[in-house]
Design a protein around this motif. Structure first.
Motif, PDB file in Angstrom:
ATOM      1  N   LYS A  92      -0.494  43.525  -6.885  1.00 19.11           N
ATOM      2  CA  LYS A  92       0.331  43.594  -5.673  1.00 19.11           C
ATOM      3  C   LYS A  92      -0.323  42.814  -4.534  1.00 19.11           C
ATOM      4  CE  LYS A  92       2.964  47.847  -6.342  1.00 19.11           C
ATOM      5  NZ  LYS A  92       4.296  47.283  -6.137  1.00 19.11           N
ATOM      6  N   ARG A  93      -1.635  42.941  -4.407  1.00 22.49           N
ATOM      7  CA  ARG A  93      -2.341  42.223  -3.342  1.00 22.49           C
ATOM      8  C   ARG A  93      -2.241  40.722  -3.560  1.00 22.49           C
ATOM      9  NH1 ARG A  93      -7.938  43.531  -3.618  1.00 22.49           N
ATOM     10  NH2 ARG A  93      -8.549  41.382  -3.889  1.00 22.49           N
ATOM     11  N   ILE A  94      -2.457  40.271  -4.774  1.00 21.73           N
ATOM     12  CA  ILE A  94      -2.365  38.838  -5.073  1.00 21.73           C
ATOM     13  C   ILE A  94      -0.950  38.332  -4.834  1.00 21.73           C
ATOM     14  CG2 ILE A  94      -2.416  37.142  -6.949  1.00 21.73           C
ATOM     15  CD1 ILE A  94      -4.760  38.851  -8.131  1.00 21.73           C
ATOM     16  N   ARG A  95       0.023  39.058  -5.336  1.00 21.64           N
ATOM     17  CA  ARG A  95       1.419  38.611  -5.227  1.00 21.64           C
ATOM     18  C   ARG A  95       1.924  38.633  -3.792  1.00 21.64           C
ATOM     19  NH1 ARG A  95       3.077  41.817 -10.750  1.00 21.64           N
ATOM     20  NH2 ARG A  95       2.319  40.201 -12.167  1.00 21.64           N
ATOM     21  N   SER A  96       1.405  39.539  -2.969  1.00 19.87           N
ATOM     22  CA  SER A  96       1.865  39.600  -1.577  1.00 19.87           C
ATOM     23  C   SER A  96       1.275  38.485  -0.723  1.00 19.87           C
ATOM     24  CB  SER A  96       1.523  40.954  -0.956  1.00 19.87           C
ATOM     25  OG  SER A  96       0.135  41.055  -0.734  1.00 19.87           O
ATOM     26  N   THR A  97       0.188  37.887  -1.172  1.00 19.88           N
ATOM     27  CA  THR A  97      -0.430  36.819  -0.394  1.00 19.88           C
ATOM     28  C   THR A  97      -0.040  35.437  -0.884  1.00 19.88           C
ATOM     29  OG1 THR A  97      -2.423  36.819  -1.763  1.00 19.88           O
ATOM     30  CG2 THR A  97      -2.434  38.233   0.193  1.00 19.88           C
ATOM     31  N   GLN A  98       0.722  35.370  -1.939  1.00 22.48           N
ATOM     32  CA  GLN A  98       1.129  34.061  -2.443  1.00 22.48           C
ATOM     33  C   GLN A  98       2.177  33.466  -1.511  1.00 22.48           C
ATOM     34  OE1 GLN A  98       2.431  34.676  -6.448  1.00 22.48           O
ATOM     35  NE2 GLN A  98       0.375  34.463  -7.273  1.00 22.48           N
ATOM     36  N   LEU A 155      -4.033  51.849 -12.223  1.00 20.90           N
ATOM     37  CA  LEU A 155      -3.910  51.865 -10.766  1.00 20.90           C
ATOM     38  C   LEU A 155      -4.620  50.666 -10.138  1.00 20.90           C
ATOM     39  CD1 LEU A 155      -3.058  53.189  -8.126  1.00 20.90           C
ATOM     40  CD2 LEU A 155      -5.068  54.658  -8.296  1.00 20.90           C
ATOM     41  N   GLU A 156      -5.841  50.415 -10.569  1.00 24.19           N
ATOM     42  CA  GLU A 156      -6.571  49.280 -10.009  1.00 24.19           C
ATOM     43  C   GLU A 156      -5.860  47.960 -10.291  1.00 24.19           C
ATOM     44  OE1 GLU A 156     -10.892  47.043 -10.265  1.00 24.19           O
ATOM     45  OE2 GLU A 156     -10.745  49.108 -10.985  1.00 24.19           O
ATOM     46  N   MET A 157      -5.363  47.790 -11.507  1.00 23.76           N
ATOM     47  CA  MET A 157      -4.682  46.548 -11.863  1.00 23.76           C
ATOM     48  C   MET A 157      -3.370  46.385 -11.105  1.00 23.76           C
ATOM     49  SD  MET A 157      -6.675  44.865 -13.714  1.00 23.76           S
ATOM     50  CE  MET A 157      -5.530  43.580 -14.185  1.00 23.76           C
TER      51      MET A 157
END
Length: 168
Positions: A153-159, A146-148
């Motif tokens: 998702k957070r990293i990919r959404s801000t790229q 879950l954490e990963m």
């Protein structure tokens, strides 16, 4: 000890609602892997992942886990995957082969497919160690995946595409 088993996912506010998780479970050492699975599913449910969003497959042993994980990863239908199994040391070198090769293959496929895979294949000296670790590792596998998933998702959404400066 009860506090040790509390969900860190719940304490940290991680919410997995809407995520789809695939689990591949070995049938070898059934008493241990049943405890792993129960703790894992309980933790996934506590984090908001329920019903059809959890898909379970079983395989004969730890060496077969990576192939099914790879197949699940290739479908691109899952946000994260979990490997559950138990290998208890015996009198031969087979223990090392199974432990090393299953762990290597699991690690490689998560990098190849860029999908989080929580490796909860226990590798223990005896059945008592496995029994002691089963519930803890089952819960931790759910927390790890879950954490990963949420971190990726957070990293990919801000790229964003790199900005290009136009020369004057």
């Amino acid at each position: 000890m009860a506090d040790d088993l509390k969900s860190s996912a719940t304490r940290t506010g991680l919410n997995g609602a809407g995520l789809k998780i695939g689990i591949v479970q070995s049938r070898f050492n059934p008493k241990i892997v049943s405890a792993l699975l129960a703790a894992c599913i309980e933790e996934l449910n506590r984090s908001g992942i329920v019903g059809d969003d959890i898909v379970l497959f079983t395989v004969p042993g730890a060496l077969e886990i990576p192939l099914l994980l790879q197949e699940l990863a290739s479908t691109q239908q899952f946000d994260g995957l979990i490997a559950l199994g138990c290998v208890i040391r015996g009198d031969t070198y087979h223990f090392e082969v199974v432990c090393n090769e299953s762990a290597r293959a699991i690690s490689e496929l998560q990098l190849q497919y860029q999908i989080p895979v929580a490796n909860a294949v226990l590798t223990t000296e005896n059945e008592q160690q496995a029994e002691h670790r089963a519930i803890i590792k089952g819960k931790e596998s759910a927390q790890v995946v879950l954490e990963m998933v949420l971190s990726l998702k957070r990293i990919r959404s801000t790229q964003r595409p790199p900005e290009r400066k136009l020369s004057a």
